[in-house]
Each structure stands twice: as structure tokens, then as C-alpha cells.
Design an enzyme around this catalytic site. Structure first.
Site, mmCIF file in Angstrom:
data_model
loop_
_atom_site.group_PDB
_atom_site.id
_atom_site.type_symbol
_atom_site.label_atom_id
_atom_site.label_comp_id
_atom_site.label_asym_id
_atom_site.label_seq_id
_atom_site.Cartn_x
_atom_site.Cartn_y
_atom_site.Cartn_z
ATOM 1 N N LYS A 1 0.844 -1.189 0.000
ATOM 2 C CA LYS A 1 0.000 0.000 0.000
ATOM 3 C C LYS A 1 0.884 1.245 0.000
ATOM 4 O O LYS A 1 1.849 1.338 0.751
ATOM 5 C CB LYS A 1 -0.927 0.012 1.212
ATOM 6 C CG LYS A 1 -1.905 1.189 1.216
ATOM 7 C CD LYS A 1 -2.907 1.104 2.354
ATOM 8 C CE LYS A 1 -3.869 2.268 2.318
ATOM 9 N NZ LYS A 1 -4.878 2.203 3.394
ATOM 10 N N SER B 1 -9.588 2.910 2.036
ATOM 11 C CA SER B 1 -8.527 3.584 1.320
ATOM 12 C C SER B 1 -7.537 2.626 0.647
ATOM 13 O O SER B 1 -6.699 3.059 -0.140
ATOM 14 C CB SER B 1 -7.764 4.497 2.280
ATOM 15 O OG SER B 1 -7.116 3.753 3.307
ATOM 16 N N SER C 1 -10.603 0.416 6.013
ATOM 17 C CA SER C 1 -9.792 0.547 4.792
ATOM 18 C C SER C 1 -9.313 -0.765 4.204
ATOM 19 O O SER C 1 -8.947 -0.818 3.036
ATOM 20 C CB SER C 1 -8.567 1.437 5.060
ATOM 21 O OG SER C 1 -8.916 2.785 4.953
#
Length: 845
Positions: free
Chosen positions: A140, A216, A240
Site C-alpha cells: 500500500k 482507502s 480501509s
């Protein structure tokens, strides 16, 4: 003629008999009819030709994974192949890079690549028992720092920022055997449940390119579902990991607070780091590898009582699809012998979200600090997303008392949920209230956008209510996920449902703190009983085409242009009118043509049951919820170094705490790994902003003291050679005539030429060395040119295959000559035997 005596005749007969028998036995020791002919051909081969034949066989046997097979294999399966020597880590990395080059232009899930570094790491990898030996992984891009790689927090003004160190969590992933090949997309500061930053653009859903992949960790979910990698890391401060998992049909575990390496144990922390996977085995193996201390094993599931609810904890609508997903799970669990009890959520969801937004707003001072370091001025609305702007302005007026009250309520909720789980070990809800939203839906009404633009003009007491109200639109989509972050409980999203529009949805299980393995065990129960609905599994599930689009007729199909062709949806004409509902194609105007510049489809006015409804008050009822912490307001930046412009850039990388606070920049403690140490208790600044020494602190002026650095790695892409390797498998090796060996040598040279072309595709143009992948559209033209050249070589290679086939046919005819040759010893032996009998008969003795 002199007659032989009896003794001479017997002696003569014995000699001839022994000679005849010896010749007969020698001839019969070689099988008929072809052995002699083939043996003769083998003698004409040189040792060099035989060696080439062996090499050809090794090449063919090593190519056990093609692109489609790679997309379906788990991380543990790939590691097993590496450990057994059936494939190399380099080959796995190359397969992953190929998948990215083919699919990312449509999905925009990957923002940076480090192909050269990844290949070097793969080549030098040593097997020490790592569970994911040599397996490619995408990291990420927010809050999980890798030295020398991008760490922008999603801001345009920080696009050149790089990390000065590697975080403990990322080191844990590397220790597990993963090869990190690049970074995935995320929204600005991770504040949204959709991925749509100004810097990187939106990430699209591999199930349907018109829809979001969530946030996210949206890039992680999309890349995993599409089959680019078997595991993608994520972080979760309000959903997320779980929301992208639900919207992309993958598995998303949010671990208990502080139980894994790189996760803070602070009671005022809400963000955690882990990964999204496609199998429970991968999730469990990684969890056990990253455990700080072994947690309690899962209890026996027999007769367990499970609580469930489909009601929104904040009183917002829930779609029929989400209710259906829970009902299916309830039916399944009853069939497995569980006791199911429908309950009301014991926590006041509205008050919980008010505390969530208070903490999020308090931590947003980081934005002002980052801007001051890079821009040497306060941020403006043009610098950041409008939601980021509003939170940054609100952070200036949040008080210490408000922050303390928010965390006090969260701790009371944690105690209440601990008591709840003594009666109900598992709590089942939808993961999200609705399927994914459209890519072109900002989940913010024009009315609230206007108010947020002028939030700095409002008095302090009106700012937080506005933050809550504007976020209600997005929160309605995902009201079930934030609670576990504020109480510290584990939660998992399982991919069990497909909506009528062909979009995946998940169910969520919550458990008591420390009961993570119970969640993994219930997930395994669903998995082994074929309850999962993944994009890449088997023939009964939808598959992804070479272009990265869906090809299963049972689900909405994505055309070559990226448009949906679901028979359940009606088509909208260019004039905006609906066509025959029995026809389902959505026009090409709604497809994305460039990941950095997505188009808005003319079908944006089309109603869709998966899209949020508008309430009587004019607010949207099914949007995503925002996120706080390391993925959002609590990112994981490193300390800034001193740039040429005089701005601070420190290679040490203190993280932003899960509380969203930042440590004191003047006195941060840096670990040997270059990351900041983490005290167990955060401090409260004079302005009421929390500070945690494990993360960057907000100063007395409300600014962050420790931004991260980031570097855009060199982008390299490769074209798949699976088709060529498939052709190579048609070549036969071993005992063949010399002409066939020469033919195979030509085939090998052709393959080497194609490999050279593939190597040339590794984009390393110095002018673009520091540019993210989404800013290099010209690379696709280079790739396409190399693909055309490869296709030419493949055509030549096909002719080589035909030539080898002809050689095989000639070889089959050779035994006809061999038969004649092999009969000679038989005939000689028989003649001698017959001759001896004739002599004995003629001569009397």
C-alpha cells in the site's frame, strides 16, 4: 570326400551350435523393430547437440505457470512451487509485472513499480523457511514505508517525496519471504472509502470498470482481485481493508489492536496494518508469521451462538442486497449447527461516529505542516481535496477536552463489546450497506461542497457538525466498519455475495479482542463449503480476460473497451434515453481511456440499485465512510530531509499514530531501522491534540512534525511469454535425429530473441526515472511495438514446430529400414544351425 568319424561329427556339431546360439542371443538382446535404427542415429549426434536437447527439455518443464494459472494461485501455493524448484522467484515476479502491464492501464491500481530492485531481490533470495518464499507482493502506498520508495501521502505538492527508512511492518513482510514489486493506489491521506486522489486518479473495479474499488486500500483490493499478485498489503483505521475487500470480492482481516509487528498497542490507536488475500490459508499463515506473541487458538465452533444484525448502527438505509447477503450466511450457519440470534448493536452508532470525526479532525494538522515544508505557505483549497481542506481547517479549533471525551466514549464502548462477546462470540453484519459506487460519483453533494469550501469562516462550534453532516452521504454506504477500530476488536470481511448487478459484496464478523483466529476459523468454514465468490477461482466463477476484463457470462461482462455488458442492466443511449431492458450493454462513452484522466460517462445519469439513494433531506443515503489514522489522518510519514529549497527532510521515519497524532519533531527517537520508537501512552498538546511518540506529533500550532518522504521507483514492465512457452512444450526431446536437434536449436534462438525483446520492455528511461507509472502513457506504445515483434517471432516459432512434426513423422518411418537390419543376425543364426544339421545328415558317422 572323406567321411567324418562319429566323434568328429559330434565335435563339429557342438562348435556350430554354440556359434549359432551366441549369434541368436546377441540379436535378440536388442528389441525389434526400431532399436537398431535409432541407436545408429544416436551415434551421429554430437555431445553438444545432446546437451542442447536437455536444456530445451528443462526450459519446457520449468514453465508450469501461465498468466491465467498464475492469477488463480495463492501465495502459499506459489511459495511451494519455488521451494520445490518448479519455478523461480524471478519468474513469479516477471509474471506479476506482466499482469500489471496488461491490466493496470484500465484499473489504475498500481502507482509505482520497482521491477529492477525486485528482480535482484528475487535472484538473491535464500530459503530460510519463509512461508511466502519468493512471492510477489504489492505494498500500500500510504503509511507503509519502504526506504527509497514513494511516500507522498497522496498530495500533489509531495509527489517527489521519498521514504528515508523501512517501517517495522514492511520489514515483517520481507521477513515472511515476499518480494515487494511496487505500490498501490489510495485516496489523499486515506480519508475516504473511495480511491480518487488528485495525484493518482481513481482506481477502478476489476469486476466492472465503471465502479469504484473502495478505499482507502482501493489499489490493493483491485490488484488482488485482478490477479496481479496473490497478496496485497493494506491498512485499516475505519474499514480501509474490509471495504475494498467487500467491493472487490477478496478477504480482508482487520487484526486486533497491537497484536502484530508494526502495529501500535496504544489504547488510543485505531489503525492497523495487515493484508488482503484470496484464501484463508494465506491470511492465517501471514497472521501467524507477524504475531508479536501467539494469540489464543480458536475455540471449537460446535453449537456456537452467533449474533447477527442487518440494521445500520447510525439508522441509515441498508440495501436489499446487503440484507440478502446476511440472510444467506444465517441460513448456512444454521445448517452447520450454529445458534443464530438477531440482536441490536449495543453501541450508540451516532455518538461513536461523532467521536470518530472528532479524533480525525484533530489529527488533520499534519496537512498544514506538510504544506509548510513543501510550499512554504499555508495550504489553499486548490492544493488538496475539499474534504482534506475542511478537516485541516477544523483541526485548528478542536480542543483537548473534545479529544479526551471522544476517547473516553470509545473505551466505554470497548468494555461494552467485551461483555457482549461473552454471550455472543461472533457478531455478523454486512461489511457494507451497498455495493460499490460509480467511479464518477464524488459522494459529496454540491450543497455540502460549497459549505466545506468556506468552513474556515464558520465558528468553532459549527465546524464539527458540518464535518459529520457532509460525511453522512459517504458513511451511509459503509456504516458497519468503524466500530472495530475504535474498540480495538478484530473483524473480517468474507466475499460471499454477488449482487444482481454483478458486483461483489461481503459479510463481516466481529469477535472479542485477541480472538482473531476465531475469525479465521469461521472464514475457513465458509471457504471449504464453497461459499466464497471470487473473480479468479474456477470455471464456475467469472474470469479475467487478457485485457483484465471479466469473461464469465453469469456475471456482467466487460468488453474490450472496458464497458459493462450485463444482461440485467438496460442500456442508455447517447441521448440519455433507456433502450430495451433486455439488452444490457453500457455504451463505450462510460469507459476509462486513461488512468490519469478518467472520462465521465454519459450514462452517469442512469439510476442503479447499487447506487446511493437520496433522502428526503436531500442527502445521499449510500456513500462511503471516511477513514482516520495511518491510512488517513494518521499516515506514516518519515521525517523530512533538508531539500535544495531549504525544506526539512529527515531520513528517519517516525510514524503517525493510530490516534492520528504526531510526535514532537524536535525530539523524536529513531530506531536502528530508521523508524521512530513508540511509547505506549500518547500525550495531549495544549490545543487538545493527541501526541503519541510512536507517530509524528501535531505541534502546538497544529502542524505535523514528521512527514514521510517518498521516491517514485523506476517503472519496468514486461510482456508475457506464456504463448511462446506453450509452443515450446510441443517440442519433443531425447532420442531424435540430428536434423531435429538443429531445428530445436533454431527454436531456442528464436525464444532467446523474444526474451531479449522482453528485457527491452523494462522501461528505464532516465527522463522518466522518477515519474510514477500513471504518468507514462507512452510506455504502452513501446510495449505494443515489442508485442508485435514478439508475435512475428511466434509465427516463425510455429513454423519450427511444424518442421519438428515432420521430423517426427520421418522418424516413425525409419523403423522399416531398421527391421531389415535387425533381421540379419537372426537369419545368420538360423542359417548356421540349419547348416550344421545338414552337414551331420550328409555325413555318416
Amino acid at each position: 570326400m572323406r567321411l567324418l568319424s562319429k566323434q568328429q561329427g559330434i565335435k563339429f556339431f557342438k562348435k556350430f551350435s554354440m556359434i549359432s546360439i551366441f549369434i541368436f542371443l546377441c540379436s535378440s538382446s536388442v528389441p525389434l523393430p526400431t532399436s537398431l535404427a535409432v541407436a545408429t542415429l544416436q551415434t551421429s549426434q554430437s555431445s553438444e547437440q545432446i546437451e542442447d536437447s536437455k536444456k530445451t527439455q528443462e526450459i519446457m518443464e520449468s514453465n508450469i505457470l501461465d498468466g491465467l494459472t498464475y492469477q488463480k494461485t495463492s501465495g502459499l501455493e506459489q511459495a511451494k512451487l519455488v521451494r520445490e524448484g518448479k519455478i523461480t522467484s524471478r519468474e513469479l515476479v516477471e509474471l506479476a509485472l506482466t499482469q500489471i502491464s496488461e491490466q493496470n492501464p484500465q484499473l489504475n491500481a498500481v502507482i509505482t513499480l520497482r521491477a529492477e530492485a525486485a528482480l535482484k531481490e528475487a535472484d538473491s533470495l535464500i530459503d530460510t523457511g519463509q512461508p511466502f518464499l519468493g512471492v510477489p507482493l504489492l505494498l500500500k502506498g500510504l503509511g507503509q514505508t519502504l526506504k527509497g520508495e514513494s511516500n507522498t501521502n497522496g498530495f500533489v505538492f509531495s509527489k517527489d517525496q521519498v521514504s528515508g527508512g523501512t517501517s517495522a511492518f514492511v520489514k515483517g513482510l520481507q521477513d515472511a519471504g515476499f518480494i515487494i514489486i511496487g505500490q498501490t493506489n489510495f485516496p489523499e491521506l486515506g480519508l475516504k472509502n473511495i480511491t480518487d486522489s488528485k495525484l493518482y486518479g481513481p482506481t477502478r473495479n476489476p469486476w466492472n470498470l465503471d465502479y469504484q474499488a473502495g478505499g482507502s486500500s482501493g489499489g490493493a483490493g483491485a490488484s488482488l482481485a485482478a490477479g496481479m499478485v496473490p497478496v496485497a498489503s493494506g491498512s485499516d483505521a475505519g474499514g480501509s481493508i474490509r471495504i475494498p475487500a467487500a467491493w472487490t470480492g477478496t478477504i480482508g482481516l482487520k487484526p486486533s489492536r497491537g497484536v502484530l509487528i508494526g502495529n501500535s498497542p496504544s489504547e488510543k490507536g485505531q489503525a492497523v496494518h495487515f493484508a488482503l488475500t484470496r484464501t484463508i490459508a494465506d491470511s492465517e499463515s501471514l497472521f501467524r508469521k507477524l504475531e508479536k506473541e501467539p494469540l489464543q487458538e480458536a475455540p471449537d465452533l460446535t453449537g456456537m451462538t452467533v449474533a447477527y444484525s442487518s440494521k445500520s448502527p447510525i439508522g441509515t438505509p441498508v440495501s436489499p442486497e446487503a440484507v440478502k447477503a446476511v440472510e444467506k450466511a444465517v441460513t448456512f450457519l444454521k445448517e452447520q449447527g450454529f445458534n443464530l440470534v438477531e440482536v441490536e448493536n449495543p453501541i450508540d452508532g451516532v455518538k461513536l461516529m461523532e467521536s470518530y470525526y472528532t479524533i480525525g479532525a484533530a489529527s488533520a494538522g499534519i496537512v498544514n505542516f506538510l504544506a509548510s515544508q513543501k510550499l512554504h505557505r499555508p495550504i489553499t483549497l486548490e492544493d488538496v481535496d475539499i474534504v482534506t481542506w475542511a478537516l485541516a481547517q477544523t483541526s485548528k479549533t478542536v480542543t483537548k477536552e473534545e479529544v479526551n471525551q471522544a476517547w473516553e466514549f470509545n473505551q466505554e464502548a470497548a468494555i461494552e463489546m467485551a461483555d457482549f462477546h461473552t454471550k455472543y462470540p461472533l457478531f455478523l453484519t454486512p461489511t457494507t450497506a451497498y455495493p460499490a459506487s460509480k467511479v464518477d460519483d464524488p459522494l459529496l453533494s454540491p450543497e455540502y461542497a460549497e459549505q466545506l469550501a468556506h468552513i474556515d469562516d464558520l465558528p468553532a462550534e459549527k465546524k464539527l457538525p458540518l464535518i459529520y453532516n457532509q460525511w453522512l452521504e459517504s458513511l451511509t454506504l459503509t456504516p458497519f466498519t468503524q466500530q472495530a477500530n475504535l474498540t480495538g476488536e478484530p473483524a473480517i470481511s468474507l466475499p460471499t455475495h454477488i449482487s444482481e448487478t454483478g458486483l461483489p459484496m461481503g459479510i463481516q464478523f466481529n469477535a472479542a479482542r485477541g480472538q482473531d483466529k476465531l475469525l479465521l476459523k469461521i472464514g475457513e468454514l465458509f471457504e471449504v463449503n464453497d461459499q466464497f465468490r471470487l473473480l479468479h477461482t474456477n470455471s464456475s466463477e467469472p474470469e479475467i480476460s487478457e485485457e483484465g476484463t471479466q469473461t464469465d457470462p453469469s456475471e456482467p461482462e466487460i468488453s474490450e473497451e472496458g464497458t459493462q455488458t450485463d444482461p440485467s442492466e438496460s442500456e442508455i443511449s447517447e441521448e440519455g434515453t433507456q433502450t430495451d431492458p433486455s439488452e444490457s450493454e453500457i455504451s463505450e462513452e462510460g469507459t476509462q481511456t486513461d488512468p490519469s484522466e478518467p472520462e465521465i460517462s454519459e450514462e452517469g445519469t442512469q439510476t442503479d440499485p447499487s447506487e446511493p439513494e437520496i433522502s428526503e433531506e436531500g442527502t445521499q443515503t449510500d456513500p462511503n465512510e471516511p477513514e482516520i489514522s495511518e491510512e488517513g489522518t494518521q499516515t506514516d510519514p518519515s521525517e523530512p530531509e533538508i531539500s535544495e529549497e531549504g525544506t526539512q527532510t529527515d531520513p528517519s521515519e517516525p510514524e503517525i499514530s493510530e490516534e492520528g497524532t504526531q510526535t514532537d519533531p524536535s525530539e523524536p527517537e529513531i530506531s536502528e531501522e530508521g523508524t521512530q520508537t513508540d511509547p505506549s501512552e500518547p500525550e495531549i498538546s495544549e490545543e487538545g491534540i493527541q501526541t503519541d511518540s510512536s507517530e509524528p506529533e501535531i505541534s502546538e500550532e497544529g502542524t505535523q512534525t514528521d512527514p514521510s518522504n517518498s521516491e517514485i521507483s523506476e517503472e519496468e514492465t514486461q510482456v508475457s511469454s506464456s504463448e511462446l512457452e506453450g509452443n515450446m512444450k510441443k517440442l519433443k526431446t531425447g532420442k531424435v535425429e540430428s536434423k531435429e536437434i538443429d531445428t530445436k536449436k533454431r527454436a531456442l534462438k528464436s525464444r532467446e530473441k523474444i526474451k531479449d525483446n522482453q528485457a527491452d520492455l523494462s522501461i528505464n528511461i532516465k527522463a522518466n526515472e522518477k515519474e510514477p507509472i500513471f504518468k507514462l502513457p507512452t510506455q504502452m506504445a513501446i510495449i505494443e511495438e515489442k508485442e508485435r515483434e514478439n508475435n512475428k517471432n511466434l509465427s516463425k516459432h510455429d513454423r519450427v514446430i511444424k518442421s519438428v512434426t515432420k521430423v517426427d513423422e520421418r522418424e516413425k518411418r525409419l523403423p522399416q529400414t531398421g527391421e531389415l537390419l535387425s533381421l540379419i543376425p537372426y537369419l545368420v543364426g538360423i542359417s548356421l544351425l540349419g547348416g550344421s544339421f545338414m552337414i551331420i545328415k550328409r555325413h555318416r558317422f
